[in-house]
Scaffold this motif. Structure first.
Motif, PDB file in Angstrom:
ATOM      1  N   THR A  57       0.845  -1.266   0.046  1.00 23.85           N
ATOM      2  CA  THR A  57      -0.070   0.286   0.161  1.00 23.85           C
ATOM      3  C   THR A  57       0.888   1.251  -0.098  1.00 23.85           C
ATOM      4  O   THR A  57       0.764   2.200  -0.913  1.00 23.85           O
ATOM      5  CB  THR A  57      -0.933  -0.015   1.188  1.00 23.85           C
ATOM      6  OG1 THR A  57      -1.728  -1.174   1.079  1.00 23.85           O
ATOM      7  CG2 THR A  57      -1.844   1.312   1.217  1.00 23.85           C
ATOM      8  N   LEU A  58       2.011   1.373   0.717  1.00 27.68           N
ATOM      9  CA  LEU A  58       2.613   2.229   0.694  1.00 27.68           C
ATOM     10  C   LEU A  58       3.665   2.659  -0.618  1.00 27.68           C
ATOM     11  O   LEU A  58       3.712   3.550  -0.967  1.00 27.68           O
ATOM     12  CB  LEU A  58       3.816   2.322   2.003  1.00 27.68           C
ATOM     13  CG  LEU A  58       4.297   3.597   2.413  1.00 27.68           C
ATOM     14  CD1 LEU A  58       3.430   4.640   2.691  1.00 27.68           C
ATOM     15  CD2 LEU A  58       5.188   3.208   3.875  1.00 27.68           C
ATOM     16  N   ILE A  59       3.906   1.616  -1.348  1.00 27.32           N
ATOM     17  CA  ILE A  59       4.581   1.649  -2.429  1.00 27.32           C
ATOM     18  C   ILE A  59       3.628   2.200  -3.306  1.00 27.32           C
ATOM     19  O   ILE A  59       3.961   3.036  -4.224  1.00 27.32           O
ATOM     20  CB  ILE A  59       5.126   0.066  -2.863  1.00 27.32           C
ATOM     21  CG1 ILE A  59       6.264  -0.247  -2.012  1.00 27.32           C
ATOM     22  CG2 ILE A  59       5.668   0.283  -4.202  1.00 27.32           C
ATOM     23  CD1 ILE A  59       7.395   0.836  -1.819  1.00 27.32           C
ATOM     24  N   TYR A  60       2.225   1.952  -3.473  1.00 23.94           N
ATOM     25  CA  TYR A  60       1.355   2.539  -4.173  1.00 23.94           C
ATOM     26  C   TYR A  60       1.378   3.942  -4.260  1.00 23.94           C
ATOM     27  O   TYR A  60       1.109   4.644  -5.013  1.00 23.94           O
ATOM     28  CB  TYR A  60       0.016   1.635  -3.823  1.00 23.94           C
ATOM     29  CG  TYR A  60      -1.262   2.305  -4.714  1.00 23.94           C
ATOM     30  CD1 TYR A  60      -1.484   2.175  -5.977  1.00 23.94           C
ATOM     31  CD2 TYR A  60      -1.948   3.419  -4.097  1.00 23.94           C
ATOM     32  CE1 TYR A  60      -2.379   2.544  -6.772  1.00 23.94           C
ATOM     33  CE2 TYR A  60      -3.142   3.709  -4.763  1.00 23.94           C
ATOM     34  CZ  TYR A  60      -3.398   3.530  -6.112  1.00 23.94           C
ATOM     35  OH  TYR A  60      -4.414   4.004  -6.670  1.00 23.94           O
ATOM     36  N   ILE A  61       1.480   4.394  -2.711  1.00 27.85           N
ATOM     37  CA  ILE A  61       1.346   5.759  -2.735  1.00 27.85           C
ATOM     38  C   ILE A  61       2.617   6.352  -2.870  1.00 27.85           C
ATOM     39  O   ILE A  61       2.368   7.750  -3.688  1.00 27.85           O
ATOM     40  CB  ILE A  61       1.092   6.042  -0.933  1.00 27.85           C
ATOM     41  CG1 ILE A  61      -0.302   5.688  -0.327  1.00 27.85           C
ATOM     42  CG2 ILE A  61       1.364   7.405  -0.467  1.00 27.85           C
ATOM     43  CD1 ILE A  61      -0.530   5.337   1.092  1.00 27.85           C
ATOM     44  N   VAL A  62       3.743   5.936  -2.783  1.00 28.91           N
ATOM     45  CA  VAL A  62       4.876   6.638  -3.289  1.00 28.91           C
ATOM     46  C   VAL A  62       4.861   6.586  -4.998  1.00 28.91           C
ATOM     47  O   VAL A  62       4.909   7.575  -5.583  1.00 28.91           O
ATOM     48  CB  VAL A  62       6.061   5.448  -2.936  1.00 28.91           C
ATOM     49  CG1 VAL A  62       7.307   6.118  -3.710  1.00 28.91           C
ATOM     50  CG2 VAL A  62       6.308   5.578  -1.433  1.00 28.91           C
TER      51      VAL A  62
END
Length: 175
Positions: A57-62
């Motif tokens: 999820t955090l990689i998606y946000i990045v």
């Protein structure tokens, strides 16, 4: 990702884990719009190794912050207004072990005083009300907070990285 967006992204090493894995954050922010004076938003994920969706999820946000910077006014405003310090995997040793050893592993991988019990719950290893409630003194328990606050290298690395930016810290989030 940072290499493709060098105008707004860079990688910082914040230290090594017990097993020697580098902990890296991606810093996102418009360097020409405030430099090191902007407020910081810190986001980390993957503190519990078995929660694989959090780093994804955090990689998606990045990816959204980087790829939509020049096409979405809201994203551009967020990147221009804040420096984003993003740690996709806060417990790299445990995360790797949850892929290679035990899928439901959640703790760190540093040995404890009991040779057959490994790791501490890194979420309970910070110094704010350390060891008060919701923990177990049993090193084999998933809620074992460690021998003392910041006994785990991953939490110490996070603490040091956050302390370095504390005067600018606006918000800290954990996914």
């Amino acid at each position: 990702m940072a290499d493709r967006h060098q105008n707004i992204a860079s990688i910082q090493d914040i230290g090594a884990t017990y097993e020697g894995r580098e902990m890296k954050i991606i810093k996102i922010g418009n360097k020409q719009n405030g430099g090191t004076t902007k407020q910081v938003i810190w986001i980390d994920a993957g503190i519990h190794a078995r929660e694989w969706i959090a780093p994804a999820t955090l990689i998606y946000i990045v990816n959204k912050l980087l790829t939509e910077y020049s096409t979405d006014a809201t994203v551009e405003g967020l990147v221009d207004s804040y420096d984003w310090y993003i740690l996709p995997v806060a417990n790299p040793d445990g995360y790797e072990f949850s892929h290679a050893g035990d899928r439901l592993w959640r703790k760190t991988r540093r040995p404890t005083r009991n040779w057959w019990c490994i790791g501490a719950d890194p979420n309970r290893n910070f110094d704010f009300h350390w060891g008060e409630t919701g923990v177990s003194a049993d090193p084999c328990s998933n809620t074992y907070p460690g021998e003392h606050a910041f006994s785990e290298k991953c939490t110490t690395n996070m603490k040091n990285a956050i302390l370095a930016i504390r005067s600018r810290l606006r918000n800290a989030l954990r996914t």
